[in-house]
Design an enzyme around this catalytic site. Sequence first.
Site, PDB file in Angstrom:
ATOM      1  N   LEU A  50     -12.367  -8.236  27.192  1.00 12.54           N
ATOM      2  CA  LEU A  50     -12.232  -6.796  26.986  1.00 12.54           C
ATOM      3  C   LEU A  50     -11.517  -6.113  28.151  1.00 12.54           C
ATOM      4  O   LEU A  50     -10.830  -5.113  27.954  1.00 12.54           O
ATOM      5  CB  LEU A  50     -13.614  -6.170  26.780  1.00 12.54           C
ATOM      6  CG  LEU A  50     -14.352  -6.589  25.505  1.00 12.54           C
ATOM      7  CD1 LEU A  50     -15.758  -6.000  25.495  1.00 12.54           C
ATOM      8  CD2 LEU A  50     -13.586  -6.150  24.265  1.00 12.54           C
ATOM      9  N   ASP A  98     -14.525 -10.559  44.335  1.00 11.35           N
ATOM     10  CA  ASP A  98     -15.613 -11.434  43.916  1.00 11.35           C
ATOM     11  C   ASP A  98     -16.893 -10.621  43.927  1.00 11.35           C
ATOM     12  O   ASP A  98     -17.440 -10.309  44.983  1.00 11.35           O
ATOM     13  CB  ASP A  98     -15.730 -12.628  44.862  1.00 11.35           C
ATOM     14  CG  ASP A  98     -16.779 -13.627  44.398  1.00 11.35           C
ATOM     15  OD1 ASP A  98     -17.491 -13.342  43.413  1.00 11.35           O
ATOM     16  OD2 ASP A  98     -16.903 -14.690  45.027  1.00 11.35           O
ATOM     17  N   ASN A 125     -15.544  -3.389  34.878  1.00 12.36           N
ATOM     18  CA  ASN A 125     -15.786  -4.204  33.694  1.00 12.36           C
ATOM     19  C   ASN A 125     -16.403  -5.559  34.008  1.00 12.36           C
ATOM     20  O   ASN A 125     -17.006  -6.183  33.132  1.00 12.36           O
ATOM     21  CB  ASN A 125     -14.445  -4.400  32.962  1.00 12.36           C
ATOM     22  CG  ASN A 125     -14.476  -5.515  31.959  1.00 12.36           C
ATOM     23  OD1 ASN A 125     -15.025  -5.388  30.878  1.00 12.36           O
ATOM     24  ND2 ASN A 125     -13.860  -6.644  32.315  1.00 12.36           N
ATOM     25  N   TYR A 216     -30.495  -9.660  31.147  1.00  9.34           N
ATOM     26  CA  TYR A 216     -29.219  -8.989  30.918  1.00  9.34           C
ATOM     27  C   TYR A 216     -29.449  -7.569  30.418  1.00  9.34           C
ATOM     28  O   TYR A 216     -28.839  -6.606  30.916  1.00  9.34           O
ATOM     29  CB  TYR A 216     -28.372  -9.773  29.916  1.00  9.34           C
ATOM     30  CG  TYR A 216     -27.043  -9.113  29.605  1.00  9.34           C
ATOM     31  CD1 TYR A 216     -25.994  -9.168  30.512  1.00  9.34           C
ATOM     32  CD2 TYR A 216     -26.857  -8.416  28.414  1.00  9.34           C
ATOM     33  CE1 TYR A 216     -24.777  -8.558  30.237  1.00  9.34           C
ATOM     34  CE2 TYR A 216     -25.639  -7.801  28.132  1.00  9.34           C
ATOM     35  CZ  TYR A 216     -24.618  -7.867  29.037  1.00  9.34           C
ATOM     36  OH  TYR A 216     -23.415  -7.253  28.773  1.00  9.34           O
ATOM     37  N   LYS A 220     -28.578  -4.228  32.922  1.00 11.00           N
ATOM     38  CA  LYS A 220     -27.658  -3.207  32.430  1.00 11.00           C
ATOM     39  C   LYS A 220     -28.356  -1.842  32.351  1.00 11.00           C
ATOM     40  O   LYS A 220     -27.739  -0.792  32.601  1.00 11.00           O
ATOM     41  CB  LYS A 220     -27.107  -3.599  31.062  1.00 11.00           C
ATOM     42  CG  LYS A 220     -26.034  -4.665  31.083  1.00 11.00           C
ATOM     43  CD  LYS A 220     -24.735  -4.123  31.666  1.00 11.00           C
ATOM     44  CE  LYS A 220     -23.575  -5.069  31.469  1.00 11.00           C
ATOM     45  NZ  LYS A 220     -22.307  -4.540  32.023  1.00 11.00           N
TER      46      LYS A 220
END
Length: 346
Positions: A50, A98, A125, A216, A220
Amino acid sequence: MVGSKDLKPSTRSFASIFYYNQFKAEPNWPSPNEDLSGKTAIVTGGNTGLGFEAASQLLDLRLSYLILGCRSLERGELAASKLRKQHPAARIEVWLLDMISYDSVQAFARRVDTELQRIDYVLLNAGLILMNLTKAPGTGHEQGLQVNYLSTMLLALLLLPTLKAKGPPRAPGQEPAHLTIVSAALTLAAKFPNRDANPLLPSFNDPKTFDAQEHYHSNKLLAHMFLWNLVDYVSADDVVVNLADPAWCKGTGLSRDASAPLRAGAKVFGALTGRTQRVGASCFVDALVNKGKESHGCFLMSWQIHPFASLLYTPEGHVLIQRVWDETLAELDFAGVRKILESMKS
């Protein structure tokens, strides 16, 4: 302005939200007359998936200068060479970044500040999902927490003064610089099982309680909590900061660390329900280009301002928001983030 935290929490089930996202929502494409000539954008993790698609769409709008922040310069250059062939008039560079390393994040931010004369758009992103707990060298944090949250928030904070100082010229009708952080609708389904841990952030590093999917979702969600307080320090007149969800997209490679059966399942599920990468990445371009100051401090989903996860609106959620804020600033104190926040208020 009415932001996500001013909205009422959604009462819809996650299943209904998922169905609407995947099958009903209509993309909000930029105007055919949109022209980004003379403007500069940074896309982290822009060599694949993406991020690459979003970079391509920005170049389609005649963006003049694109920087891809990549962990591998070699892979970044391969991606850049493809983009240069399609957009020979644009200046496209690959800079080392990184997100596992705080040192690399700081070096990247310094380079942005010293080498760029202007910066209009930043898309953070870079992200990952790991099926097994792997710790980041140097910090000891679980790598998903490190990349998806801690390093992302550090980079956002470090870039804010530069975006304020080197954003578009201030003029009537002129939008300030935009910083968009990639999020996920799955934050709305996060169970946050370690919410009672004290301290909170180190609990993500415990192998006894590690759950790849839930970690995850939760790391987020931490970005939503951080943004809740961040907007008290950052004015929409200086920098527009928002979160954008691309929905479930096919072929992104996000599950590349999964076992073969899980990868196969994700591929089939994506084929049946997933958005194309073109449509998914348009959510990021929409957040950067289409949305204005009204999107500051907002979670954008399906090209619209959406409430945060329901937990954040509860008394328990308010306590968690403050704990996440305090622990994150303490974690990132070495980089002078508190001084940065105070400077943004002046």
